[in-house]
Write an enzyme that holds these catalytic residues in place. Sequence first.
Site, PDB file in Angstrom:
ATOM      1  N   GLY A 111       0.950  -1.263   0.161  1.00 54.60           N
ATOM      2  CA  GLY A 111      -0.138   0.043   0.055  1.00 54.60           C
ATOM      3  C   GLY A 111       0.839   1.216  -0.026  1.00 54.60           C
ATOM      4  O   GLY A 111       0.008   2.275  -0.073  1.00 54.60           O
ATOM      5  N   GLY A 170       2.895   2.726  -2.202  1.00 57.95           N
ATOM      6  CA  GLY A 170       3.267   3.145  -3.530  1.00 57.95           C
ATOM      7  C   GLY A 170       2.456   4.520  -3.967  1.00 57.95           C
ATOM      8  O   GLY A 170       1.212   4.547  -3.609  1.00 57.95           O
ATOM      9  N   CYS A 177      -0.768   3.307  -5.904  1.00 61.25           N
ATOM     10  CA  CYS A 177      -1.439   2.343  -5.071  1.00 61.25           C
ATOM     11  C   CYS A 177      -2.471   2.752  -4.305  1.00 61.25           C
ATOM     12  O   CYS A 177      -2.285   3.631  -3.407  1.00 61.25           O
ATOM     13  CB  CYS A 177      -0.509   1.246  -4.395  1.00 61.25           C
ATOM     14  SG  CYS A 177      -1.316   0.073  -3.572  1.00 61.25           S
TER      15      CYS A 177
END
Length: 345
Positions: free
Chosen positions: A181, A183, A186
Amino acid sequence: MRIEVDIKLGFKDVMIRPKRSTLKSRAQVSLERTFTFMHTGRSWTGVPIMAANMDTIGTFEMARALAAEGLFTALNKHYTLKQWGEFLANADAALLNHIAVSTGITDNDADKLDQTLTQYPGLAFTCIDVANGYSEYFVEFVKRVRRAHPNQIIIAGNVVTGEMVEELLLAGADMVKVGIGPGSVCTTRVKTGVGYPQLSAIIECADAAHGLGGLIISDGGCATPGDVAKAFGAGADFVMLGGMFAGHDECGGDIIEHQGQRSLLFYGMSSDTAMERHSGGVAEYRASEGKTVYVPYRGAVEPTVRDILGGLRSACTYVGAGKLKELSKRTTFVRVQEQHNPVFE
């Protein structure tokens, strides 16, 4: 249900405390590392920064540019055998030692991986990549690849907890990708509520991996060269970057005009864009967990690499680390509520 009350931290929550140094210049700092991998005994030497295996980042062009600087690229999994052949026709040993072939975990993925590694035996690294590395099927797939290709250096992920790092290493992985999570493109954390602050994940997973002789790759969450330094300071062996390498000539996709600015498309691999491109759309049983954004065109990637490496060398001088491998031993993090002065932003 249970609640863990220990505080978990991300990159924005800390800074590195400076220490006395005998170094006269950043030029004295060596960023090269040499690693020996636990399952094969093979070794690797280079700068342990890795381009992510995303469509627009993990490209053949990016691999050539980064290998020239000693950096690594995990190629995206959508290249065909023919494309691999065209790329490898004039590849030297230095390039081969700085790339990984990526794969998912379906039977079709396994067949394609077997064909690729059989046809091109010079490929030493395999990256087995899924968003959720906690499934038993994923662990079994890692074991399957290890049995079929005992000399491959295997990267597996993604996970964020020490016990799963240990399980993947014991299943046959040499390196484990850490990050769920964090990124820039993301949305897993907002769509699912699942995740783990990246700095704490690195610290805990590195401790687990190093106890077994394995390595970890911090994957995601770095927005600045300072974040890269913090990841290494926390114990990461490699740092994987996506968004920081986006928008360059070596990225996949065409330069387009967006709101009067030259831009390139950048998207997460669980986004609508990626699933439309590779799976015919978002399956009805799932939701998109990625963004699609326009990134300003930034030219060649070399100046960006230089900026990242310069910041990393500077971080090492602030704590007296003459080699990158010494950075984690000399890092003390201080918790903060602000990182910098934003007045001119």
